[in-house]
Scaffold this active site. Structure first.
Site, PDB file in Angstrom:
ATOM      1  N   LYS A  72      36.970 -46.152  28.233  1.00 40.59           N
ATOM      2  CA  LYS A  72      37.839 -45.797  29.361  1.00 40.59           C
ATOM      3  C   LYS A  72      37.398 -44.509  30.066  1.00 40.59           C
ATOM      4  CE  LYS A  72      42.226 -48.001  28.130  1.00 40.59           C
ATOM      5  NZ  LYS A  72      43.642 -47.753  27.791  1.00 40.59           N
ATOM      6  N   ASP A 108      47.908 -47.656  33.180  1.00 38.70           N
ATOM      7  CA  ASP A 108      48.725 -47.482  31.962  1.00 38.70           C
ATOM      8  C   ASP A 108      50.002 -46.690  32.252  1.00 38.70           C
ATOM      9  OD1 ASP A 108      47.272 -48.887  30.057  1.00 38.70           O
ATOM     10  OD2 ASP A 108      45.991 -47.179  29.567  1.00 38.70           O
TER      11      ASP A 108
HETATM   12  P1  NAP Z   1      43.318 -42.289  21.927  1.00 41.65           P
HETATM   13  O1  NAP Z   1      42.884 -41.782  23.251  1.00 41.65           O
HETATM   14  O2  NAP Z   1      42.297 -42.522  20.870  1.00 41.65           O
HETATM   15  O3  NAP Z   1      44.413 -41.243  21.352  1.00 41.65           O
HETATM   16  C1  NAP Z   1      44.957 -41.415  20.068  1.00 41.65           C
HETATM   17  C2  NAP Z   1      46.005 -40.329  19.819  1.00 41.65           C
HETATM   18  O4  NAP Z   1      46.601 -40.576  18.555  1.00 41.65           O
HETATM   19  C3  NAP Z   1      45.439 -38.921  19.763  1.00 41.65           C
HETATM   20  O5  NAP Z   1      46.406 -38.017  20.220  1.00 41.65           O
HETATM   21  C4  NAP Z   1      45.179 -38.746  18.263  1.00 41.65           C
HETATM   22  O6  NAP Z   1      45.213 -37.393  17.844  1.00 41.65           O
HETATM   23  C5  NAP Z   1      46.370 -39.461  17.673  1.00 41.65           C
HETATM   24  N1  NAP Z   1      46.089 -39.945  16.323  1.00 41.65           N
HETATM   25  C6  NAP Z   1      45.245 -40.968  15.980  1.00 41.65           C
HETATM   26  N2  NAP Z   1      45.231 -41.125  14.633  1.00 41.65           N
HETATM   27  C7  NAP Z   1      46.068 -40.174  14.126  1.00 41.65           C
HETATM   28  C8  NAP Z   1      46.448 -39.815  12.803  1.00 41.65           C
HETATM   29  N3  NAP Z   1      45.982 -40.468  11.719  1.00 41.65           N
HETATM   30  N4  NAP Z   1      47.324 -38.776  12.647  1.00 41.65           N
HETATM   31  C9  NAP Z   1      47.797 -38.110  13.737  1.00 41.65           C
HETATM   32  N5  NAP Z   1      47.454 -38.401  15.010  1.00 41.65           N
HETATM   33  C10 NAP Z   1      46.604 -39.426  15.204  1.00 41.65           C
HETATM   34  O7  NAP Z   1      44.121 -43.664  22.074  1.00 41.65           O
HETATM   35  P2  NAP Z   1      45.071 -44.115  23.296  1.00 41.65           P
HETATM   36  O8  NAP Z   1      44.282 -44.908  24.260  1.00 41.65           O
HETATM   37  O9  NAP Z   1      45.821 -42.924  23.761  1.00 41.65           O
HETATM   38  O10 NAP Z   1      46.040 -45.158  22.549  1.00 41.65           O
HETATM   39  C11 NAP Z   1      47.021 -44.668  21.669  1.00 41.65           C
HETATM   40  C12 NAP Z   1      47.977 -45.786  21.242  1.00 41.65           C
HETATM   41  O11 NAP Z   1      48.648 -46.327  22.376  1.00 41.65           O
HETATM   42  C13 NAP Z   1      47.289 -46.978  20.554  1.00 41.65           C
HETATM   43  O12 NAP Z   1      48.138 -47.415  19.527  1.00 41.65           O
HETATM   44  C14 NAP Z   1      47.199 -48.006  21.666  1.00 41.65           C
HETATM   45  O13 NAP Z   1      47.162 -49.328  21.164  1.00 41.65           O
HETATM   46  C15 NAP Z   1      48.512 -47.750  22.393  1.00 41.65           C
HETATM   47  N6  NAP Z   1      48.490 -48.184  23.797  1.00 41.65           N
HETATM   48  C16 NAP Z   1      49.416 -49.118  24.168  1.00 41.65           C
HETATM   49  C17 NAP Z   1      49.450 -49.551  25.481  1.00 41.65           C
HETATM   50  C18 NAP Z   1      50.470 -50.574  25.898  1.00 41.65           C
HETATM   51  O14 NAP Z   1      50.314 -51.172  26.977  1.00 41.65           O
HETATM   52  N7  NAP Z   1      51.505 -50.810  25.131  1.00 41.65           N
HETATM   53  C19 NAP Z   1      48.527 -49.055  26.431  1.00 41.65           C
HETATM   54  C20 NAP Z   1      47.603 -48.068  26.010  1.00 41.65           C
HETATM   55  C21 NAP Z   1      47.599 -47.640  24.686  1.00 41.65           C
HETATM   56  P3  NAP Z   1      43.880 -36.466  17.868  1.00 41.65           P
HETATM   57  O15 NAP Z   1      43.785 -35.925  19.255  1.00 41.65           O
HETATM   58  O16 NAP Z   1      44.140 -35.431  16.841  1.00 41.65           O
HETATM   59  O17 NAP Z   1      42.726 -37.368  17.512  1.00 41.65           O
END
Ligand code: NAP
Length: 285
Positions: A72, A108
């Site tokens: 992305k 999003d």
């Molecule tokens: P991303 O950019 O990789 O960000 C992940 C976030 O989660 C970061 O803040 C990360 O913290 C934190 N995190 C990951 N593992 C963790 C752990 N073990 N303990 C504490 N914090 C943790 O991913 P994203 O694109 O933002 O997506 C995040 C979530 O939203 C996913 O579950 C995705 O499937 C969901 N999502 C849903 C939709 C929808 O349409 N419903 C759309 C987009 C995303 P750090 O900064 O410390 O790594």
């Protein structure tokens, strides 16, 4: 049924892994409902193959589509133009052509806002939002809420530096944003200060008991509106605890639908058939 022929227009999602993507299911259901001679496919593209893949989209006349993890952010240098939202968020999830140029957009945050406003029309009157996480989805949601006029944000993230970056971005849009520590005391304070609580981390998606968010049920109060971006499981431990305390809750399924509908309208130029897309998601989630 889609019948692919020599005139069929092709749309695609790029990502890696890509097998789990619900985009082909949702968009092919939309084409079918509208009787469009189009097909939507999933292309597995590694970061190292991205330049070549985008050139391939351009050369082979792919008509648009989507981008997912982990591309992305990485795709940005290869696009011709970015929307204001994609530029601010720093990530792209939608690709479309306009006047011969390949554009990147991010739906999003707008999908999230639409899902929330349908469920809670007075959302923007809430005093502020707590974002658990500061990754791509949190940035998209924070930016769109700030552009829509939400004034106060609290951000809690495992990596504090990323929370601070997001706070600065939201402040540049006129909001007030504070950062709290990713540990019980910090999260507890943030819970007491906000009425809109949003989990944007993947915590709760797998093995909920071991990997759930570090929160306690009694921190919720029934005035709060609690959202989890996760849609599988449909009700995470986070939402279960909130419900037990009388909170209104929402999972990530409607955000998934609305971000998809907005993207569809961008790259197909047609009104998205909501029912067909929602039914397709319901069948697969
Ligand atoms: P991303 O950019 O990789 O960000 C992940 C976030 O989660 C970061 O803040 C990360 O913290 C934190 N995190 C990951 N593992 C963790 C752990 N073990 N303990 C504490 N914090 C943790 O991913 P994203 O694109 O933002 O997506 C995040 C979530 O939203 C996913 O579950 C995705 O499937 C969901 N999502 C849903 C939709 C929808 O349409 N419903 C759309 C987009 C995303 P750090 O900064 O410390 O790594």
């Amino acid at each position: 049924m889609i019948s692919v022929n020599g005139n069929t227009r092709v749309f695609a999602v790029l990502g890696d892994p890509i097998e789990q993507s619900l985009s082909p299911v949702m968009y092919n259901a939309a084409f079918s409902a509208l009787g469009m001679d189009c097909v939507y496919i999933a292309l597995k593209v590694k970061k190292s193959q991205l330049a070549e893949a985008v050139q391939g989209l351009k050369d082979k006349g792919i008509q648009g589509g989507n981008v997912t993890m982990p591309l992305k952010r990485e795709i940005i240098p290869y696009l011709d133009e970015l929307t204001k939202e994609a530029h601010l968020i720093g990530a792209v999830n939608t690709l479309y052509w306009h006047e011969g140029r390949l554009w990147g957009d991010n739906t999003d945050g707008t999908g999230f806002l639409k899902a929330l406003l349908i469920t809670k029309p007075d959302l923007l009157k809430l005093n502020g939002a707590l974002l658990l996480g500061a990754g791509g989805a949190a940035r998209a949601i924070g930016v769109i809420l700030a552009l829509a006029g939400m004034k106060n944000f609290t951000i809690v993230n495992r990596t504090r530096e990323k929370a601070k970056e997001l706070a600065s971005l939201l402040e540049s849009l006129g909001a007030i944003a504070s950062v709290r520590e990713w540990q019980s005391e910090g999260i507890k304070d943030a819970f007491y200060e906000n009425r809109l609580l949003i989990n944007t981390t993947p915590l709760g998606m797998h093995s909920q008991e071991k990997e759930g968010l570090p929160i306690v049920e009694k921190w919720f109060n029934k005035e709060q509106f609690v959202v989890d971006l996760i849609y599988k499981p449909r009700e995470t431990l986070f939402l279960q605890k909130a419900k037990l305390r009388g909170c209104q809750t929402l999972n990530g399924l409607s955000m998934l639908l609305y971000q998809g509908m907005i993207a569809f309208e961008k790259w197909s130029g047609q009104k998205a058939p909501q029912e067909a897309m929602a039914n397709a998601l319901e069948r697969w989630v």
